[in-house]
Design a protein around this motif. Structure first.
Motif, PDB file in Angstrom:
ATOM      1  N   ALA A  55       0.838  -1.213   0.000  1.00  0.00           N
ATOM      2  CA  ALA A  55       0.000   0.000   0.000  1.00  0.00           C
ATOM      3  C   ALA A  55       0.866   1.254   0.000  1.00  0.00           C
ATOM      4  O   ALA A  55       0.560   2.242  -0.688  1.00  0.00           O
ATOM      5  N   VAL A  56       1.951   1.234   0.764  1.00  0.00           N
ATOM      6  CA  VAL A  56       2.866   2.384   0.795  1.00  0.00           C
ATOM      7  C   VAL A  56       3.434   2.646  -0.601  1.00  0.00           C
ATOM      8  O   VAL A  56       3.479   3.783  -1.085  1.00  0.00           O
ATOM      9  N   GLN A  57       3.841   1.580  -1.272  1.00  0.00           N
ATOM     10  CA  GLN A  57       4.418   1.748  -2.611  1.00  0.00           C
ATOM     11  C   GLN A  57       3.364   2.171  -3.642  1.00  0.00           C
ATOM     12  O   GLN A  57       3.643   2.921  -4.566  1.00  0.00           O
ATOM     13  N   THR A  58       2.152   1.683  -3.461  1.00  0.00           N
ATOM     14  CA  THR A  58       1.085   2.007  -4.410  1.00  0.00           C
ATOM     15  C   THR A  58       0.607   3.445  -4.243  1.00  0.00           C
ATOM     16  O   THR A  58       0.378   4.153  -5.234  1.00  0.00           O
ATOM     17  N   PHE A  59       0.446   3.896  -2.987  1.00  0.00           N
ATOM     18  CA  PHE A  59      -0.196   5.197  -2.734  1.00  0.00           C
ATOM     19  C   PHE A  59       0.778   6.283  -2.292  1.00  0.00           C
ATOM     20  O   PHE A  59       0.408   7.445  -2.185  1.00  0.00           O
ATOM     21  N   SER A 132      -7.368  16.337   7.829  1.00  0.00           N
ATOM     22  CA  SER A 132      -7.972  16.889   6.605  1.00  0.00           C
ATOM     23  C   SER A 132      -8.576  18.270   6.853  1.00  0.00           C
ATOM     24  O   SER A 132      -8.347  19.203   6.087  1.00  0.00           O
ATOM     25  N   GLU A 133      -9.340  18.412   7.943  1.00  0.00           N
ATOM     26  CA  GLU A 133     -10.028  19.692   8.184  1.00  0.00           C
ATOM     27  C   GLU A 133      -9.101  20.732   8.806  1.00  0.00           C
ATOM     28  O   GLU A 133      -9.012  21.861   8.347  1.00  0.00           O
ATOM     29  N   ASP A 134      -8.413  20.345   9.870  1.00  0.00           N
ATOM     30  CA  ASP A 134      -7.611  21.330  10.605  1.00  0.00           C
ATOM     31  C   ASP A 134      -6.283  21.633   9.914  1.00  0.00           C
ATOM     32  O   ASP A 134      -5.790  22.749   9.978  1.00  0.00           O
ATOM     33  N   LEU A 135      -5.702  20.616   9.261  1.00  0.00           N
ATOM     34  CA  LEU A 135      -4.374  20.816   8.674  1.00  0.00           C
ATOM     35  C   LEU A 135      -4.393  20.855   7.142  1.00  0.00           C
ATOM     36  O   LEU A 135      -3.363  21.085   6.512  1.00  0.00           O
ATOM     37  N   GLY A 136      -5.550  20.616   6.552  1.00  0.00           N
ATOM     38  CA  GLY A 136      -5.661  20.700   5.089  1.00  0.00           C
ATOM     39  C   GLY A 136      -4.872  19.645   4.342  1.00  0.00           C
ATOM     40  O   GLY A 136      -4.488  19.835   3.190  1.00  0.00           O
ATOM     41  N   MET A 137      -4.620  18.491   5.003  1.00  0.00           N
ATOM     42  CA  MET A 137      -3.855  17.412   4.374  1.00  0.00           C
ATOM     43  C   MET A 137      -4.779  16.483   3.589  1.00  0.00           C
ATOM     44  O   MET A 137      -5.965  16.367   3.897  1.00  0.00           O
ATOM     45  N   ASN A 138      -4.214  15.785   2.616  1.00  0.00           N
ATOM     46  CA  ASN A 138      -4.938  14.694   1.962  1.00  0.00           C
ATOM     47  C   ASN A 138      -4.750  13.438   2.798  1.00  0.00           C
ATOM     48  O   ASN A 138      -3.626  13.117   3.190  1.00  0.00           O
ATOM     49  N   VAL A 139      -5.851  12.758   3.070  1.00  0.00           N
ATOM     50  CA  VAL A 139      -5.831  11.597   3.961  1.00  0.00           C
ATOM     51  C   VAL A 139      -6.286  10.359   3.184  1.00  0.00           C
ATOM     52  O   VAL A 139      -7.244  10.422   2.402  1.00  0.00           O
ATOM     53  N   MET A 140      -5.591   9.249   3.413  1.00  0.00           N
ATOM     54  CA  MET A 140      -5.994   7.957   2.852  1.00  0.00           C
ATOM     55  C   MET A 140      -6.130   6.978   4.010  1.00  0.00           C
ATOM     56  O   MET A 140      -5.266   6.933   4.883  1.00  0.00           O
ATOM     57  N   ILE A 141      -7.215   6.234   4.032  1.00  0.00           N
ATOM     58  CA  ILE A 141      -7.453   5.256   5.093  1.00  0.00           C
ATOM     59  C   ILE A 141      -7.379   3.861   4.486  1.00  0.00           C
ATOM     60  O   ILE A 141      -8.086   3.572   3.520  1.00  0.00           O
ATOM     61  N   LEU A 142      -6.503   3.011   5.029  1.00  0.00           N
ATOM     62  CA  LEU A 142      -6.332   1.649   4.511  1.00  0.00           C
ATOM     63  C   LEU A 142      -7.061   0.662   5.405  1.00  0.00           C
ATOM     64  O   LEU A 142      -6.772   0.563   6.597  1.00  0.00           O
ATOM     65  N   SER A 143      -8.019  -0.079   4.836  1.00  0.00           N
ATOM     66  CA  SER A 143      -8.801  -1.011   5.631  1.00  0.00           C
ATOM     67  C   SER A 143      -9.468  -2.027   4.710  1.00  0.00           C
ATOM     68  O   SER A 143      -9.326  -1.972   3.493  1.00  0.00           O
ATOM     69  N   GLY A 144     -10.221  -2.939   5.335  1.00  0.00           N
ATOM     70  CA  GLY A 144     -11.088  -3.813   4.552  1.00  0.00           C
ATOM     71  C   GLY A 144     -12.519  -3.607   5.001  1.00  0.00           C
ATOM     72  O   GLY A 144     -13.421  -4.327   4.605  1.00  0.00           O
ATOM     73  N   ASP A 145     -12.720  -2.606   5.855  1.00  0.00           N
ATOM     74  CA  ASP A 145     -13.991  -2.394   6.555  1.00  0.00           C
ATOM     75  C   ASP A 145     -14.816  -1.306   5.868  1.00  0.00           C
ATOM     76  O   ASP A 145     -14.448  -0.134   5.893  1.00  0.00           O
ATOM     77  N   HIS A 146     -15.950  -1.700   5.298  1.00  0.00           N
ATOM     78  CA  HIS A 146     -16.788  -0.751   4.568  1.00  0.00           C
ATOM     79  C   HIS A 146     -17.483   0.270   5.479  1.00  0.00           C
ATOM     80  O   HIS A 146     -17.991   1.276   4.990  1.00  0.00           O
ATOM     81  N   GLY A 166      -2.168  -6.298  -3.515  1.00  0.00           N
ATOM     82  CA  GLY A 166      -2.148  -5.178  -4.455  1.00  0.00           C
ATOM     83  C   GLY A 166      -3.466  -4.954  -5.164  1.00  0.00           C
ATOM     84  O   GLY A 166      -3.513  -4.341  -6.225  1.00  0.00           O
ATOM     85  N   ASN A 167      -4.556  -5.418  -4.563  1.00  0.00           N
ATOM     86  CA  ASN A 167      -5.867  -5.264  -5.188  1.00  0.00           C
ATOM     87  C   ASN A 167      -6.715  -4.341  -4.307  1.00  0.00           C
ATOM     88  O   ASN A 167      -7.093  -4.729  -3.200  1.00  0.00           O
ATOM     89  N   TYR A 168      -6.982  -3.139  -4.782  1.00  0.00           N
ATOM     90  CA  TYR A 168      -7.645  -2.129  -3.959  1.00  0.00           C
ATOM     91  C   TYR A 168      -8.829  -1.508  -4.690  1.00  0.00           C
ATOM     92  O   TYR A 168      -8.835  -1.422  -5.913  1.00  0.00           O
ATOM     93  N   LYS A 169      -9.792  -1.044  -3.908  1.00  0.00           N
ATOM     94  CA  LYS A 169     -10.854  -0.191  -4.438  1.00  0.00           C
ATOM     95  C   LYS A 169     -10.771   1.116  -3.652  1.00  0.00           C
ATOM     96  O   LYS A 169     -10.875   1.122  -2.430  1.00  0.00           O
ATOM     97  N   VAL A 170     -10.537   2.214  -4.355  1.00  0.00           N
ATOM     98  CA  VAL A 170     -10.384   3.509  -3.681  1.00  0.00           C
ATOM     99  C   VAL A 170     -11.701   4.274  -3.770  1.00  0.00           C
ATOM    100  O   VAL A 170     -12.228   4.502  -4.863  1.00  0.00           O
ATOM    101  N   TYR A 171     -12.222   4.626  -2.603  1.00  0.00           N
ATOM    102  CA  TYR A 171     -13.492   5.356  -2.549  1.00  0.00           C
ATOM    103  C   TYR A 171     -13.270   6.848  -2.285  1.00  0.00           C
ATOM    104  O   TYR A 171     -12.622   7.227  -1.302  1.00  0.00           O
ATOM    105  N   THR A 172     -13.810   7.655  -3.175  1.00  0.00           N
ATOM    106  CA  THR A 172     -13.906   9.106  -3.010  1.00  0.00           C
ATOM    107  C   THR A 172     -15.405   9.394  -2.986  1.00  0.00           C
ATOM    108  O   THR A 172     -16.214   8.488  -3.253  1.00  0.00           O
ATOM    109  N   PRO A 173     -15.836  10.645  -2.701  1.00  0.00           N
ATOM    110  CA  PRO A 173     -17.281  10.914  -2.750  1.00  0.00           C
ATOM    111  C   PRO A 173     -17.892  10.513  -4.096  1.00  0.00           C
ATOM    112  O   PRO A 173     -18.983   9.947  -4.148  1.00  0.00           O
TER     113      PRO A 173
END
Length: 299
Positions: A55-59, A132-146, A166-173
């Motif tokens: 995940a580190v190498q991918t993202f 994300s809100e206070d520091l304006g950073m882009n955040v990615m959460i790695l899990s298998g939990d919907h 190496g098989n991921y589904k990335v969810y954005t709004p």
């Protein structure tokens, strides 16, 4: 830190328990448990690092933090005694690996975060909001939990691990809406209606995922559904009216708490490996092959 720099930086928040359990069962299912010469099981730790580093190498995050459940009760158990009451005990071989993996993450310079009375999800939600809100950073959460999809926003994506490496589904709004026809907050309303068998709360008896989704899409929220009860079929209306208390309780159980008393400064979670520390830890656990995986040269 300039805005330009922030744009190039991102925080990966790892759902430690989700990745560790996945790593354990992926190998234990085949009947082979990796062990040290002394017989100590290390399969979950080994698998965790392989998943994590992929995940580190991918993202390519610049910062990483890992969140964990603690033993003992949480505020959800106080609201509903049967919460997660159906969960089997962790396998005996896995239990010592809880501490072991946190020591390994520490050797990689990655903070381990948890809070008494709260779940890892709540720590993840709180940190993702802070970054994300206070520091304006882009955040990615790695899990298998919907369940974590409720945290998706313009600056926060949820990376769901699928079967295999190496098989991921990335969810954005956008991708969440495209796939499920739901906005992030509506995930909570869905759970309120249909419950969650894995967390052992029922929602409204007799309402499954299909009906819950249809209702939420049509009426926007539980409040919207309750305002239009007279428009529902008599059978569905009766189910909701009979289980009103559990509907509200299930939604409360489903909602991730975003005000947990945890903090982790950006400085403390910069991804930067101390090679000597990493080598020492992997040698101790007899998994030196992981050094080359993560690009640490053994002299």
């Amino acid at each position: 830190m300039s805005n330009e720099t922030k744009e190039q930086q991102s925080v990966l928040i790892v759902d430690g328990m989700a990745v560790l359990f996945r790593a354990y069962f992926a190998t234990a299912a085949g009947g082979y448990i990796r062990r040290t010469k002394d017989g100590l099981a290390t399969n979950a730790v080994y698998g965790f690092i392989r998943y994590f580093w992929d995940a580190v190498q991918t993202f390519n995050p610049t910062h990483v933090v890992c969140c964990w459940d603690l033993g003992g009760g949480t505020f959800r158990g106080e609201h509903y005694a049967a919460y997660k009451g159906n969960r089997p005990e962790a396998p005996e071989d896995l239990i010592p690996q809880f501490t072991m993996i946190q020591e390994v993450m520490e050797s990689l310079g990655i903070p381990n975060i948890s809070a008494p009375g709260y779940e890892a999800d709540d720590c993840i939600g709180t940190l993702s909001r802070l970054y994300s809100e206070d520091l304006g950073m882009n955040v990615m959460i790695l899990s298998g939990d919907h369940d974590l999809l409720q945290l998706v926003n313009d600056r926060t994506s949820v990376i769901i691990m699928k079967k295999g490496h190496g098989n991921y589904k990335v969810y954005t709004p956008d991708s969440l809406y495209e796939e499920k026809g739901l906005r992030p907050r509506q995930i909570i309303d869905m759970k309120g209606l249909m419950g969650d068998a894995s967390d052992n709360y029922p929602g409204v008896r007799g309402i499954g995922e299909k009906t819950a989704m249809k209702l939420v899409q049509e009426y926007e929220s539980i409040e919207g559904i309750l305002e239009h009860l007279d428009e529902l079929s008599p059978a569905i209306r009766k189910k909701i009216e009979n289980d009103m208390e559990m509907l509200h309780l299930s939604r409360k159980l489903a909602e991730i708490h975003l005000e947990v008393p945890v903090a982790c400064s950006l400085e403390s979670c910069v991804l930067s490996l101390d090679h000597h520390q990493v080598i020492a830890k992997f040698e101790e656990l007899e998994m030196k092959s992981l050094c080359s995986l993560i690009g640490v040269a053994i002299s």
